[in-house]
Scaffold this active site. Structure first.
Site, PDB file in Angstrom:
ATOM      1  N   THR A  10       0.874  -1.178  -0.195  1.00  0.00           N
ATOM      2  CA  THR A  10      -0.075  -0.149   0.114  1.00  0.00           C
ATOM      3  C   THR A  10       0.800   1.528   0.272  1.00  0.00           C
ATOM      4  O   THR A  10       2.060   1.294   0.401  1.00  0.00           O
ATOM      5  CB  THR A  10      -0.911   0.019   1.209  1.00  0.00           C
ATOM      6  OG1 THR A  10      -1.944   1.158   1.086  1.00  0.00           O
ATOM      7  CG2 THR A  10      -0.326   0.128   2.637  1.00  0.00           C
ATOM      8  N   ASP A  71      -7.932  -3.620  -0.870  1.00  0.00           N
ATOM      9  CA  ASP A  71      -8.788  -2.533  -1.427  1.00  0.00           C
ATOM     10  C   ASP A  71     -10.072  -2.191  -0.602  1.00  0.00           C
ATOM     11  O   ASP A  71     -10.715  -3.346  -0.249  1.00  0.00           O
ATOM     12  CB  ASP A  71      -8.904  -2.804  -2.618  1.00  0.00           C
ATOM     13  CG  ASP A  71      -9.215  -1.829  -3.631  1.00  0.00           C
ATOM     14  OD1 ASP A  71      -8.229  -0.756  -3.650  1.00  0.00           O
ATOM     15  OD2 ASP A  71     -10.056  -1.370  -4.399  1.00  0.00           O
ATOM     16  N   LYS A 174     -12.329   2.526  16.752  1.00  0.00           N
ATOM     17  CA  LYS A 174     -12.516   2.108  15.354  1.00  0.00           C
ATOM     18  C   LYS A 174     -12.393   0.812  15.195  1.00  0.00           C
ATOM     19  O   LYS A 174     -13.145   0.300  14.487  1.00  0.00           O
ATOM     20  CB  LYS A 174     -11.739   3.170  14.368  1.00  0.00           C
ATOM     21  CG  LYS A 174     -11.929   2.785  13.006  1.00  0.00           C
ATOM     22  CD  LYS A 174     -11.185   3.864  12.067  1.00  0.00           C
ATOM     23  CE  LYS A 174     -11.534   3.568  10.520  1.00  0.00           C
ATOM     24  NZ  LYS A 174     -10.642   3.990   9.506  1.00  0.00           N
ATOM     25  N   HIS A 179     -14.359  -2.717   9.202  1.00  0.00           N
ATOM     26  CA  HIS A 179     -14.055  -3.390   8.035  1.00  0.00           C
ATOM     27  C   HIS A 179     -12.805  -3.990   8.104  1.00  0.00           C
ATOM     28  O   HIS A 179     -12.534  -5.364   7.897  1.00  0.00           O
ATOM     29  CB  HIS A 179     -14.564  -2.572   7.010  1.00  0.00           C
ATOM     30  CG  HIS A 179     -13.871  -1.134   7.042  1.00  0.00           C
ATOM     31  ND1 HIS A 179     -14.464  -0.330   7.700  1.00  0.00           N
ATOM     32  CD2 HIS A 179     -13.034  -0.734   6.150  1.00  0.00           C
ATOM     33  CE1 HIS A 179     -13.911   0.657   7.653  1.00  0.00           C
ATOM     34  NE2 HIS A 179     -12.945   0.682   6.806  1.00  0.00           N
ATOM     35  N   ARG A 180     -11.845  -2.911   8.243  1.00  0.00           N
ATOM     36  CA  ARG A 180     -10.508  -3.529   7.919  1.00  0.00           C
ATOM     37  C   ARG A 180      -9.988  -4.362   9.123  1.00  0.00           C
ATOM     38  O   ARG A 180      -9.463  -5.420   8.695  1.00  0.00           O
ATOM     39  CB  ARG A 180      -9.453  -2.343   8.107  1.00  0.00           C
ATOM     40  CG  ARG A 180      -7.954  -2.387   7.832  1.00  0.00           C
ATOM     41  CD  ARG A 180      -7.065  -1.104   7.610  1.00  0.00           C
ATOM     42  NE  ARG A 180      -7.601  -0.616   6.195  1.00  0.00           N
ATOM     43  CZ  ARG A 180      -8.637   0.416   6.062  1.00  0.00           C
ATOM     44  NH1 ARG A 180      -8.906   1.139   7.318  1.00  0.00           N
ATOM     45  NH2 ARG A 180      -8.835   0.809   4.976  1.00  0.00           N
TER      46      ARG A 180
HETATM   47  P1  ITT Z   1      -3.609   1.991  -1.499  1.00  0.00           P
HETATM   48  O1  ITT Z   1      -4.303   1.472  -2.936  1.00  0.00           O
HETATM   49  O2  ITT Z   1      -2.198   2.401  -1.913  1.00  0.00           O
HETATM   50  O3  ITT Z   1      -3.759   0.758  -0.664  1.00  0.00           O
HETATM   51  P2  ITT Z   1      -5.504   3.991  -1.468  1.00  0.00           P
HETATM   52  O4  ITT Z   1      -5.714   5.232  -0.469  1.00  0.00           O
HETATM   53  O5  ITT Z   1      -5.632   4.056  -2.988  1.00  0.00           O
HETATM   54  O6  ITT Z   1      -4.231   3.159  -0.985  1.00  0.00           O
HETATM   55  P3  ITT Z   1      -8.024   2.385  -1.761  1.00  0.00           P
HETATM   56  O7  ITT Z   1      -7.564   2.324  -3.102  1.00  0.00           O
HETATM   57  O8  ITT Z   1      -8.470   0.973  -1.006  1.00  0.00           O
HETATM   58  O9  ITT Z   1      -6.529   2.945  -1.151  1.00  0.00           O
HETATM   59  O10 ITT Z   1      -8.904   3.514  -1.735  1.00  0.00           O
HETATM   60  C1  ITT Z   1      -9.974   3.577  -0.687  1.00  0.00           C
HETATM   61  C2  ITT Z   1     -10.515   5.082  -0.335  1.00  0.00           C
HETATM   62  O11 ITT Z   1     -11.329   4.801   0.281  1.00  0.00           O
HETATM   63  C3  ITT Z   1      -9.379   5.679   0.522  1.00  0.00           C
HETATM   64  O12 ITT Z   1      -8.567   6.403  -0.164  1.00  0.00           O
HETATM   65  C4  ITT Z   1     -10.107   6.600   1.396  1.00  0.00           C
HETATM   66  O13 ITT Z   1     -10.456   7.866   0.936  1.00  0.00           O
HETATM   67  C5  ITT Z   1     -11.262   5.561   1.646  1.00  0.00           C
HETATM   68  N1  ITT Z   1     -11.132   4.732   2.661  1.00  0.00           N
HETATM   69  C6  ITT Z   1     -10.589   3.350   2.808  1.00  0.00           C
HETATM   70  N2  ITT Z   1     -10.570   2.986   4.065  1.00  0.00           N
HETATM   71  C7  ITT Z   1     -11.404   3.875   4.800  1.00  0.00           C
HETATM   72  C8  ITT Z   1     -11.597   4.072   6.084  1.00  0.00           C
HETATM   73  O14 ITT Z   1     -11.220   3.181   7.098  1.00  0.00           O
HETATM   74  N3  ITT Z   1     -11.936   5.037   6.714  1.00  0.00           N
HETATM   75  C9  ITT Z   1     -12.475   6.201   5.861  1.00  0.00           C
HETATM   76  N4  ITT Z   1     -12.099   5.940   4.417  1.00  0.00           N
HETATM   77  C10 ITT Z   1     -11.480   5.006   3.971  1.00  0.00           C
END
Ligand code: ITT
Length: 196
Positions: A10, A71, A174, A179-180
């Site tokens: 990531t 993701d 949190k 979810h994570r």
């Molecule tokens: P990587 O792909 O490098 O892991 P990214 O920021 O691009 O990082 P994602 O493609 O998974 O990650 O994008 C998901 C987006 O959704 C992220 O940029 C946040 O804006 C949002 N997001 C993900 N997890 C979240 C959380 O726990 N709380 C709030 N927003 C979240």
């Protein structure tokens, strides 16, 4: 005790912080930075599953180490699952979290159903084989954002069972809902069976 090293594919430091609070000893999370890898990992696909696979397989090809990616998408029911796979770039390339939140609040104006869920798909590559784990947190989008912790859509998301937004919670709070965390707990259970 044997240390289990995993590269986390990531570029999102907020994710690294959350994952490190969950994946503790005997797990050792190696970031791309630690591994000296500086690439923009591609996320070209239409599903969280396919993007997660793309990220972990890209980093596995480079490091040849056990690794994982995740993701995550925010899925809002009255918006047919948007922003979903586009969560990071909802308001357009180069836009920031606040632009994404503003667009979401705008699109939900006047809609009575504000239910939503975060969905995380973790892709683990373990001994050259891929395994997927999913974690879901249900909740709703509030009209006025609150709190300054966390990242992304945290200020507008209130999980079921709480009246605080994720951005009003400490990371440990949190993690009680997230979810994570749910996806990573499955990864931990899986790896415990394999190696511990
Ligand atoms: P990587 O792909 O490098 O892991 P990214 O920021 O691009 O990082 P994602 O493609 O998974 O990650 O994008 C998901 C987006 O959704 C992220 O940029 C946040 O804006 C949002 N997001 C993900 N997890 C979240 C959380 O726990 N709380 C709030 N927003 C979240």
């Amino acid at each position: 005790m044997e240390i289990i090293e995993l590269v986390f594919a990531t570029n999102n430091q907020n994710k690294v912080n959350e994952i490190r609070s969950i994946l503790q000893t005997p797990f050792h999370v190696i970031t791309l930075k630690d591994a000296g890898i500086d690439i923009d990992i591609p996320e070209p696909h239409a599903t969280l599953e396919a993007n997660a696979s793309e990220k972990s397989s890209t980093i596995h090809r480079i490091t040849n180490m056990n690794c994982f990616s995740e993701d995550t998408g925010l899925e809002v029911f009255s918006l047919n699952g948007e922003p979903g796979v586009k969560s990071a770039r909802y308001a357009g390339e180069g836009r920031n979290f606040q632009d994404n939140i503003n667009l979401l609040i705008e699109k939900l104006k006047g809609k009575p159903d504000r239910t939503a869920q975060f969905r995380t798909v973790v892709s683990l590559i373990w001994n050259n084989q891929e395994f997927l784990f999913t974690g879901i947190c249900k909740g709703r989008i509030i009209e006025i954002q609150k709190g300054s912790e966390g990242f992304g859509y945290d200020p507008v998301f209130v999980p079921d069972g709480s009246d605080k937004s994720f951005a009003e919670m400490t990371m440990d709070e949190k993690n009680k809902f997230s979810h994570r965390k749910k996806a990573v707990v499955q990864l931990i259970e899986f790896l415990k069976q394999k190696v511990l």
